[in-house]
Write a protein that holds these residues in place. Structure first.
Motif, PDB file in Angstrom:
ATOM      1  N   VAL A 109       0.836  -1.205   0.000  1.00 32.07           N
ATOM      2  CA  VAL A 109       0.000   0.000   0.000  1.00 32.07           C
ATOM      3  C   VAL A 109       0.866   1.248   0.000  1.00 32.07           C
ATOM      4  CG1 VAL A 109      -1.678   1.314   1.365  1.00 32.07           C
ATOM      5  CG2 VAL A 109      -1.954  -1.147   1.085  1.00 32.07           C
ATOM      6  N   ASP A 110       2.013   1.189   0.672  1.00 34.72           N
ATOM      7  CA  ASP A 110       2.900   2.349   0.761  1.00 34.72           C
ATOM      8  C   ASP A 110       3.840   2.470  -0.435  1.00 34.72           C
ATOM      9  OD1 ASP A 110       1.884   3.138   3.228  1.00 34.72           O
ATOM     10  OD2 ASP A 110       3.223   1.794   4.321  1.00 34.72           O
ATOM     11  N   LEU A 111       3.745   1.550  -1.392  1.00 33.37           N
ATOM     12  CA  LEU A 111       4.668   1.583  -2.528  1.00 33.37           C
ATOM     13  C   LEU A 111       4.599   2.892  -3.306  1.00 33.37           C
ATOM     14  CD1 LEU A 111       6.775   0.021  -4.164  1.00 33.37           C
ATOM     15  CD2 LEU A 111       4.902  -0.930  -5.533  1.00 33.37           C
ATOM     16  N   PRO A 112       3.415   3.472  -3.579  1.00 35.42           N
ATOM     17  CA  PRO A 112       3.398   4.758  -4.288  1.00 35.42           C
ATOM     18  C   PRO A 112       4.107   5.884  -3.542  1.00 35.42           C
ATOM     19  CG  PRO A 112       1.245   3.718  -4.405  1.00 35.42           C
ATOM     20  CD  PRO A 112       2.060   2.901  -3.451  1.00 35.42           C
ATOM     21  N   PHE A 113       4.233   5.779  -2.206  1.00 32.45           N
ATOM     22  CA  PHE A 113       4.978   6.781  -1.458  1.00 32.45           C
ATOM     23  C   PHE A 113       6.468   6.709  -1.770  1.00 32.45           C
ATOM     24  CE2 PHE A 113       1.585   6.794   2.071  1.00 32.45           C
ATOM     25  CZ  PHE A 113       0.923   7.837   1.454  1.00 32.45           C
ATOM     26  N   ALA A 114       6.990   5.475  -1.863  1.00 31.70           N
ATOM     27  CA  ALA A 114       8.426   5.283  -2.025  1.00 31.70           C
ATOM     28  C   ALA A 114       8.864   5.244  -3.479  1.00 31.70           C
ATOM     29  CB  ALA A 114       8.852   3.991  -1.328  1.00 31.70           C
ATOM     30  N   LEU A 115       7.956   4.868  -4.375  1.00 30.88           N
ATOM     31  CA  LEU A 115       8.314   4.710  -5.781  1.00 30.88           C
ATOM     32  C   LEU A 115       8.440   6.072  -6.458  1.00 30.88           C
ATOM     33  CD1 LEU A 115       8.687   2.331  -7.839  1.00 30.88           C
ATOM     34  CD2 LEU A 115       6.319   2.755  -8.521  1.00 30.88           C
ATOM     35  N   PRO A 116       9.532   6.329  -7.166  1.00 27.44           N
ATOM     36  CA  PRO A 116       9.616   7.588  -7.930  1.00 27.44           C
ATOM     37  C   PRO A 116       8.458   7.699  -8.903  1.00 27.44           C
ATOM     38  CG  PRO A 116      11.755   6.508  -7.830  1.00 27.44           C
ATOM     39  CD  PRO A 116      10.762   5.529  -7.262  1.00 27.44           C
ATOM     40  N   THR A 117       7.896   8.889  -9.000  1.00 25.81           N
ATOM     41  CA  THR A 117       6.706   9.059  -9.826  1.00 25.81           C
ATOM     42  C   THR A 117       6.971   8.749 -11.301  1.00 25.81           C
ATOM     43  OG1 THR A 117       7.214  11.423 -10.001  1.00 25.81           O
ATOM     44  CG2 THR A 117       5.688  10.747  -8.278  1.00 25.81           C
ATOM     45  N   ALA A 118       8.174   9.057 -11.777  1.00 27.62           N
ATOM     46  CA  ALA A 118       8.505   8.745 -13.166  1.00 27.62           C
ATOM     47  C   ALA A 118       8.490   7.239 -13.403  1.00 27.62           C
ATOM     48  CB  ALA A 118       9.870   9.330 -13.525  1.00 27.62           C
ATOM     49  N   VAL A 119       8.976   6.472 -12.435  1.00 24.49           N
ATOM     50  CA  VAL A 119       8.959   5.013 -12.555  1.00 24.49           C
ATOM     51  C   VAL A 119       7.523   4.508 -12.603  1.00 24.49           C
ATOM     52  CG1 VAL A 119       9.638   2.856 -11.448  1.00 24.49           C
ATOM     53  CG2 VAL A 119      11.188   4.812 -11.418  1.00 24.49           C
ATOM     54  N   ALA A 120       6.668   5.095 -11.778  1.00 25.22           N
ATOM     55  CA  ALA A 120       5.258   4.705 -11.785  1.00 25.22           C
ATOM     56  C   ALA A 120       4.627   4.999 -13.141  1.00 25.22           C
ATOM     57  CB  ALA A 120       4.513   5.445 -10.682  1.00 25.22           C
TER      58      ALA A 120
END
Length: 287
Positions: A109-120
């Protein structure tokens, strides 16, 4: 018989101060906030004030800018509404059920917090594009999810989900299950128990999570530009408009549009703080 002398109460030692005095810490706080927040924002205002009112109005109400407002705020609203529903479901499952891999799901659930937005953004594009793993099967059916407003909504759902889950989850954990048991004993159905017992207690947290997800989506840039397609008047978000004006050396126009976003973001911040205060009063937790 002589009375024994009464010993004087020992004086309590004042607790040692870990930090310096109030005046020094307050001065440092104001200096730090001014350096990091107030001075950059004041520069934004000063640069915008170099425009006349007509120039400012033309910069913030141009056709492309208005189209970007509609996409940015509309997609953010849709994504926040979807996150309220599915964020509540995710929080409910994590709190009320035990299953294999629960800790892994909770961490994801916290992955979008840690993942760089460009990678997402790149990941979503590789997944949903016409030649992507999922898009190659959906596009022949007429379902296009990338390089259009649909991709913007999907990206904003991805980055906004944790805000709802992490806001609702602790409230569900602290909810009194005795009230639910009492409602069941009195003959209430599961739907009645949810709507009349559970939902009123989590409604403030849901509203707070909605506002936070909405505010986060408005300023999102990195994960959106890869999947949006960035077509003028169709899938161009407001942050991209600001970047485009900067690349054209239209600094005053860029700061004018940024000022509109700043005012709206500040209004959302006030709403979030008000909702959090309401939630604290509703749940009885200390401020």
């Amino acid at each position: 018989m002589t009375a024994l002398p009464i010993a004087a109460p020992a004086k309590r030692r004042a607790p040692a101060k870990v930090l310096p005095g109030f005046n020094l810490t307050l001065g440092f706080t104001i200096f730090y906030l001014s350096l990091i927040v107030l001075i950059p924002l004041s520069a934004l205002f000063f640069k915008t004030f170099t425009l006349t009112w007509d120039q400012f109005w033309a910069a913030v109400t141009g056709p492309r800018v208005m189209a970007s407002y509609r996409l940015t705020f509309g997609a953010s609203l849709i994504a926040a509404c979807i996150n309220v529903v599915f964020g509540l479901l995710v929080a409910w499952v994590l709190v009320r059920y035990n299953f294999f891999g629960k800790k892994i799901v909770d961490a994801l659930v916290d992955l979008p917090f840690a993942l760089p937005t460009a990678v997402a953004g790149i990941s979503l594009t590789a997944l949903l594009a016409g030649n992507g793993w999922v898009g190659q099967y959906l596009e022949p059916l007429g379902i296009v999810l990338a390089f259009n407003p649909n991709g913007v909504v999907i990206a904003l759902i991805f980055i906004g989900l944790p805000f709802v889950v992490r806001t609702v989850q602790p409230v569900l954990e602290d909810a009194e299950k005795e009230l639910e048991e009492a409602a069941t004993c009195l003959g209430a159905t599961r739907w009645q128990t949810f709507t009349r017992v559970i939902f009123p207690s989590i409604a403030p947290a849901l509203l707070t999570g909605f506002a936070m997800a909405f505010a986060r989506a408005i300023g999102e840039y990195g994960s959106v530009i890869f999947i949006a397609g960035n077509m003028p008047m169709v899938s161009e978000i407001t942050p991209l408009i600001i970047i485009g004006k900067l690349e054209q050396y239209d600094y005053a126009g860029a700061t004018a549009v940024a000022l509109v976003m700043l005012v709206f973001s500040f209004a959302l911040l006030l709403v979030i703080n008000a909702l959090q205060a309401w939630q604290r009063r509703h749940t009885g937790s200390p401020a």
